[in-house]
Design an enzyme around this catalytic site. Structure first.
Site, PDB file in Angstrom:
ATOM      1  CG  ASP A  59      89.220  37.651 133.388  1.00 52.53           C
ATOM      2  OD1 ASP A  59      89.294  37.977 134.105  1.00 52.53           O
ATOM      3  OD2 ASP A  59      88.549  36.967 132.575  1.00 52.53           O
ATOM      4  CG  HIS A  90      86.467  41.127 134.282  1.00 57.01           C
ATOM      5  ND1 HIS A  90      86.669  39.989 133.020  1.00 57.01           N
ATOM      6  CD2 HIS A  90      85.251  40.855 134.055  1.00 57.01           C
ATOM      7  CE1 HIS A  90      85.632  38.777 133.437  1.00 57.01           C
ATOM      8  NE2 HIS A  90      84.302  39.399 133.817  1.00 57.01           N
ATOM      9  CB  SER A 142      82.567  38.048 134.560  1.00 57.15           C
ATOM     10  OG  SER A 142      82.197  37.961 133.408  1.00 57.15           O
TER      11      SER A 142
END
Length: 468
Positions: free
Chosen positions: A136, A106, A213
């Site tokens: 992911d 993402h 992230s």
């Protein structure tokens, strides 16, 4: 007179204390130390050392993506007001000195121009190599001239609730932000949506914010034990990371699939996720470049080009530099002897389509490789050593497979004594001279955790039907 005695005693105590302090200073000086050095030793905690060890291998990712900003845009309208530019940011970790970096999918999803800032402060660009949306995870290649430091990897197999952890990331755009906490829980499943799922996550109390992230989660010795991925909205000190063993397994599969889509060698490797697990040739397709050079199942790969091979990830990464038509230099060990050879890989782009068509026309099946993790779970339940298989997605009515009762959902393990771990394996089998004569070929498959056998009557084929 008594006062003089007390004064003398006090003076003696002061002199003794001064002498004692002088002795300490002399002892420190004679040992090559100073009081400030001792204080520094106390401040230089394991956390400081861990962050110092890992920071050079952490990169900051940023870029812009175009999103649909209005209801009309969501419905497909193309007007300028239907879209807007969004600044994205995240973090990545270098796993190969050539500039291969792991991050979350993402972070780079729909980003046309991926910008990466290295620990040195240099900003460069990167390209998306491969991604697994459901997990992911993504692999990007950073454009660099000089080798980059790589992240020290640990294992997530022995994590303990309560042990200290450290997170590093590009939090809110503040590059290389470090936070500390503990492991709060293990094996958390966090549903997201129909296309993405997080399973078996590490729950941590370290501060995780937008931009973290894709960054590393470290143990107190400075080894990467996870990839930071999500926070619980509205909660404090509840964040999650993907365990490193899961990350390495998924990323390795991603790279292997990427390699197979562009290069056909006919060999399939097996090995563990950690350095030192080693890599062994699990299967060699009949009539493949690897078979022609004499590679055999059981050969241990110790080198690809100049790169030492210690894990399956090493092997997959080393293959990224190989191109069709160029010799792939391999160093292997067989029965205690070292053998050096070169395999000339062939283009696989047209091969995949022709194999699929041939499988449908000759066998009557549509199939896709079973993921390594799925195969391992199947072997654990069945207590079998199968190295791979092809998952049957469709069977053509009236075909050889249909006559033998093969059905969608079966896992084809082998034909005529050769394993079918990949579509390239199937290509090698179908082009083998013994198979082109149209024999009655024995097959074996798994159905509902049972191994079944049968015989396929294949029609004779023209030679050189399959291109590699």
């Amino acid at each position: 007179m008594r006062l003089n005695k007390q004064a003398s005693r006090a003076a003696f105590c002061l002199m003794t204390a001064a002498a004692f302090v002088g002795t300490l200073v002399m002892a420190e000086t004679s040992a090559g130390q100073s009081p400030s050095r001792r204080v520094s030793d106390i401040r230089e905690t394991p956390t400081v050392l861990a962050i110092r060890r890992v920071s050079p291998a952490v990169v900051n990712i940023h870029g812009q993506k175009t999103v649909r900003s209005t209801a009309a845009g969501m419905a497909g309208a193309e007007g300028p007001e239907s879209f807007r530019q969004v600044n994205g940011m995240g973090t990545g970790v270098v796993i190969d000195p050539r500039g291969y970096v792991i991050t979350n999918y993402h972070v780079v999803e729909d980003v046309d121009d991926i910008q990466v800032t290295l620990a040195s402060g240099e900003t460069t660009t990167a390209e998306l190599v491969s991604a697994r949306i459901r997990n992911d995870l993504a692999l990007i290649k950073v454009n660099v001239r000089d080798p980059l430091p790589t992240i020290p990897r640990g294992t997530s197999s022995d994590l303990m609730i309560g042990e200290s952890v450290i997170a590093i990331g590009n939090a809110y755009g503040y590059v290389h932000t470090s936070t500390q906490g503990i492991i709060s829980a293990l094996h958390r499943d966090v549903p997201v949506n129909d296309t993405q799922e997080y399973r078996d996550l590490i729950q941590i109390s370290a501060g995780i914010n937008p931009g973290n992230s894709g960054g590393p989660l470290l143990n107190i010795t400075g080894e990467m034990i996870g990839v930071n991925v999500a926070v619980r909205v509205g909660a404090q000190q509840i964040a999650f990371a993907i365990p490193i063993d899961q990350v390495i397994e998924v990323v390795t599969e991603m790279i292997e699939q990427h390699n197979e889509s562009r290069l056909s060698t006919g060999l399939r490797a097996s090995g563990g996720p950690r350095d030192g697990d080693g890599v062994t040739i699990a299967n060699v397709s009949a009539s493949s470049p690897a078979a022609r050079e004499g590679l055999k199942p059981g050969d241990r790969v110790v080198r690809v080009g100049s790169q030492p091979i210690n894990s399956r990830l090493d092997f997959a990464l080393a293959m990224l530099d190989s191109n069709p038509g160029s010799p792939l230099e391999l160093g292997i060990e067989r029965s205690g002897k070292r053998i050096d050879l070169a395999v000339v890989g062939e283009g696989a782009t047209s091969n995949n389509q022709s194999v699929a068509e041939l499988a449908w026309n000759v066998l009557g099946i549509q199939a896709k490789p079973v993921a390594d993790a799925t195969m391992r779970r199947l072997n654990q339940r069945m207590k079998t050593p199968y190295r791979g298989g092809l998952y049957i997605t469709r069977v053509r009515p009236g075909s050889a497979a249909d006559h033998q009762g093969i059905a969608a959902g079966d896992v084809l393990l082998g034909i005529h004594g050769w394993q079918t771990s990949s579509m390239n394996d199937l290509a090698g089998i179908l082009e083998h001279p013994d198979m082109q004569r149209g024999p009655r070929a024995k097959f074996y498959l798994v159905r509902k955790e049972q191994t079944l056998f049968g015989h396929l009557q294949l029609a004779a084929q023209p030679t050189a039907t399959v291109r590699h």
